[in-house]
Design an enzyme around this catalytic site. Sequence first.
Site, PDB file in Angstrom:
ATOM      1  N   ASP A  34      16.087 -14.062  39.526  1.00 26.67           N
ATOM      2  CA  ASP A  34      14.719 -13.546  39.513  1.00 26.67           C
ATOM      3  C   ASP A  34      14.608 -12.504  38.423  1.00 26.67           C
ATOM      4  O   ASP A  34      15.608 -11.903  38.010  1.00 26.67           O
ATOM      5  CB  ASP A  34      14.341 -12.930  40.869  1.00 26.67           C
ATOM      6  CG  ASP A  34      12.841 -13.038  41.138  1.00 26.67           C
ATOM      7  OD1 ASP A  34      12.050 -12.448  40.377  1.00 26.67           O
ATOM      8  OD2 ASP A  34      12.454 -13.701  42.116  1.00 26.67           O
ATOM      9  N   LEU A  35      13.370 -12.290  37.963  1.00 24.08           N
ATOM     10  CA  LEU A  35      13.092 -11.171  37.055  1.00 24.08           C
ATOM     11  C   LEU A  35      13.170  -9.845  37.787  1.00 24.08           C
ATOM     12  O   LEU A  35      13.497  -8.812  37.197  1.00 24.08           O
ATOM     13  CB  LEU A  35      11.689 -11.324  36.455  1.00 24.08           C
ATOM     14  CG  LEU A  35      11.538 -12.080  35.147  1.00 24.08           C
ATOM     15  CD1 LEU A  35      10.066 -12.208  34.811  1.00 24.08           C
ATOM     16  CD2 LEU A  35      12.284 -11.378  34.027  1.00 24.08           C
ATOM     17  N   LEU A  71      11.927 -22.234  43.014  1.00 13.14           N
ATOM     18  CA  LEU A  71      10.809 -21.599  43.700  1.00 13.14           C
ATOM     19  C   LEU A  71       9.980 -20.717  42.778  1.00 13.14           C
ATOM     20  O   LEU A  71       8.858 -20.341  43.118  1.00 13.14           O
ATOM     21  CB  LEU A  71      11.316 -20.729  44.856  1.00 13.14           C
ATOM     22  CG  LEU A  71      12.233 -21.389  45.883  1.00 13.14           C
ATOM     23  CD1 LEU A  71      12.746 -20.336  46.867  1.00 13.14           C
ATOM     24  CD2 LEU A  71      11.507 -22.499  46.620  1.00 13.14           C
ATOM     25  N   GLY A  73       7.735 -19.039  39.721  1.00 15.14           N
ATOM     26  CA  GLY A  73       6.502 -19.430  39.042  1.00 15.14           C
ATOM     27  C   GLY A  73       5.325 -18.664  39.612  1.00 15.14           C
ATOM     28  O   GLY A  73       5.477 -17.813  40.490  1.00 15.14           O
ATOM     29  N   ILE A  74       4.144 -18.953  39.127  1.00 19.16           N
ATOM     30  CA  ILE A  74       2.936 -18.321  39.632  1.00 19.16           C
ATOM     31  C   ILE A  74       2.664 -18.837  41.046  1.00 19.16           C
ATOM     32  O   ILE A  74       2.635 -20.043  41.276  1.00 19.16           O
ATOM     33  CB  ILE A  74       1.739 -18.626  38.717  1.00 19.16           C
ATOM     34  CG1 ILE A  74       2.019 -18.122  37.287  1.00 19.16           C
ATOM     35  CG2 ILE A  74       0.469 -18.000  39.272  1.00 19.16           C
ATOM     36  CD1 ILE A  74       2.190 -16.632  37.174  1.00 19.16           C
ATOM     37  N   SER A 111       2.955 -27.660  46.266  1.00 16.27           N
ATOM     38  CA  SER A 111       2.023 -26.982  47.163  1.00 16.27           C
ATOM     39  C   SER A 111       0.969 -27.950  47.683  1.00 16.27           C
ATOM     40  O   SER A 111       0.640 -28.967  47.034  1.00 16.27           O
ATOM     41  CB  SER A 111       1.325 -25.843  46.413  1.00 16.27           C
ATOM     42  OG  SER A 111       0.245 -25.313  47.166  1.00 16.27           O
ATOM     43  N   TYR A 140      -3.875 -23.471  39.618  1.00 16.91           N
ATOM     44  CA  TYR A 140      -2.610 -23.402  40.361  1.00 16.91           C
ATOM     45  C   TYR A 140      -2.222 -24.785  40.881  1.00 16.91           C
ATOM     46  O   TYR A 140      -1.071 -25.229  40.746  1.00 16.91           O
ATOM     47  CB  TYR A 140      -2.747 -22.410  41.514  1.00 16.91           C
ATOM     48  CG  TYR A 140      -1.601 -22.411  42.499  1.00 16.91           C
ATOM     49  CD1 TYR A 140      -0.357 -21.912  42.137  1.00 16.91           C
ATOM     50  CD2 TYR A 140      -1.774 -22.895  43.793  1.00 16.91           C
ATOM     51  CE1 TYR A 140       0.698 -21.903  43.047  1.00 16.91           C
ATOM     52  CE2 TYR A 140      -0.740 -22.892  44.699  1.00 16.91           C
ATOM     53  CZ  TYR A 140       0.503 -22.393  44.325  1.00 16.91           C
ATOM     54  OH  TYR A 140       1.542 -22.395  45.226  1.00 16.91           O
ATOM     55  N   CYS A 170       3.947 -20.915  54.074  1.00 12.49           N
ATOM     56  CA  CYS A 170       5.239 -20.423  54.545  1.00 12.49           C
ATOM     57  C   CYS A 170       5.218 -18.901  54.635  1.00 12.49           C
ATOM     58  O   CYS A 170       5.366 -18.198  53.629  1.00 12.49           O
ATOM     59  CB  CYS A 170       6.365 -20.883  53.623  1.00 12.49           C
ATOM     60  SG  CYS A 170       8.015 -20.500  54.268  1.00 12.49           S
ATOM     61  N   ARG A 178      -6.677 -22.413  59.454  1.00 18.01           N
ATOM     62  CA  ARG A 178      -6.098 -23.379  58.510  1.00 18.01           C
ATOM     63  C   ARG A 178      -4.573 -23.345  58.568  1.00 18.01           C
ATOM     64  O   ARG A 178      -3.917 -24.393  58.569  1.00 18.01           O
ATOM     65  CB  ARG A 178      -6.596 -23.069  57.103  1.00 18.01           C
ATOM     66  CG  ARG A 178      -6.002 -23.958  56.012  1.00 18.01           C
ATOM     67  CD  ARG A 178      -6.651 -23.659  54.671  1.00 18.01           C
ATOM     68  NE  ARG A 178      -5.959 -24.320  53.575  1.00 18.01           N
ATOM     69  CZ  ARG A 178      -4.905 -23.797  52.947  1.00 18.01           C
ATOM     70  NH1 ARG A 178      -4.420 -22.611  53.301  1.00 18.01           N
ATOM     71  NH2 ARG A 178      -4.338 -24.468  51.959  1.00 18.01           N
TER      72      ARG A 178
END
Length: 265
Positions: A34-35, A71, A73-74, A111, A140, A170, A178
């Site tokens: 990760d960053l 995993l 990304g935006i 997604s 997205y 998640c 929803r």
Amino acid sequence: MTPQRVLITGAAGIIGTFLRPRLARPGRTLRLLDLVPLDPAAPGEEIVTGSITDPATMAAACRDVDAVVHLAGISREDTWARILEFTIDATHTVLEDARAAGVPRVVLASSNHAVGFRDIGSAGPRGLPADSSPRPDTYYGVGKAAVEALGSLYHSRFGMDVTCLRIGSCFERPTDVRQLSLWLSPDDCARLIEACLATERADYRVLWGVSANTRGVLSPDEAATIGYHPLDDAEQHATAVPPADLPTRLGGHYCETPLGRAEPS
């Protein structure tokens, strides 16, 4: 054979944080990228700080890896430029460096928003099929549809085992009506990843990432074929969720979100 060294990109994110302790196994090494700085490595962990957009970082991260769980990304709607850079182009970098390193297996986080304009009411008795063609609701969602297309390409061209997970919601617990239909519990998320890592025949597959929800609207059949058997149900949290009508479209409010504007998932 279950992979022994697994690279997880986006390991500091919500799902990465859920998976870090749940994917730990004797004899398995988790390489966490990760960053964002991560907690110090526990036994069986390796920490990599860097960007998925940097080919050199990804090439080093993929070295001696048996599987990649991508995993990073935006994680919500954003500008086209950022979706292009950090979701589409970055996934290409991840897949290309995994291919070059000889990594045989990749799990890609997609997604429900890749098919967000699908009508929930037309899902049928078994729910909306996992491989329904894309109907993205946002930039997205377009980015996630492109991630799936890249995964298909890298399986067909190079024989990599690629699983795209169309993740519902998640979180620790569902917070609206929803999510009572789309919830993926952290424990079930780990069960799903383990099933993806244990597949024996290289293939390309698109699966729903959801729990065994009483109000589920997404087909469980495709994920069951690789041995995913969710144990959790959003209904246990239903009394804490404000009453409301289920949205007509799978993507909910994302179908009305102005394009390019960041919104919560």
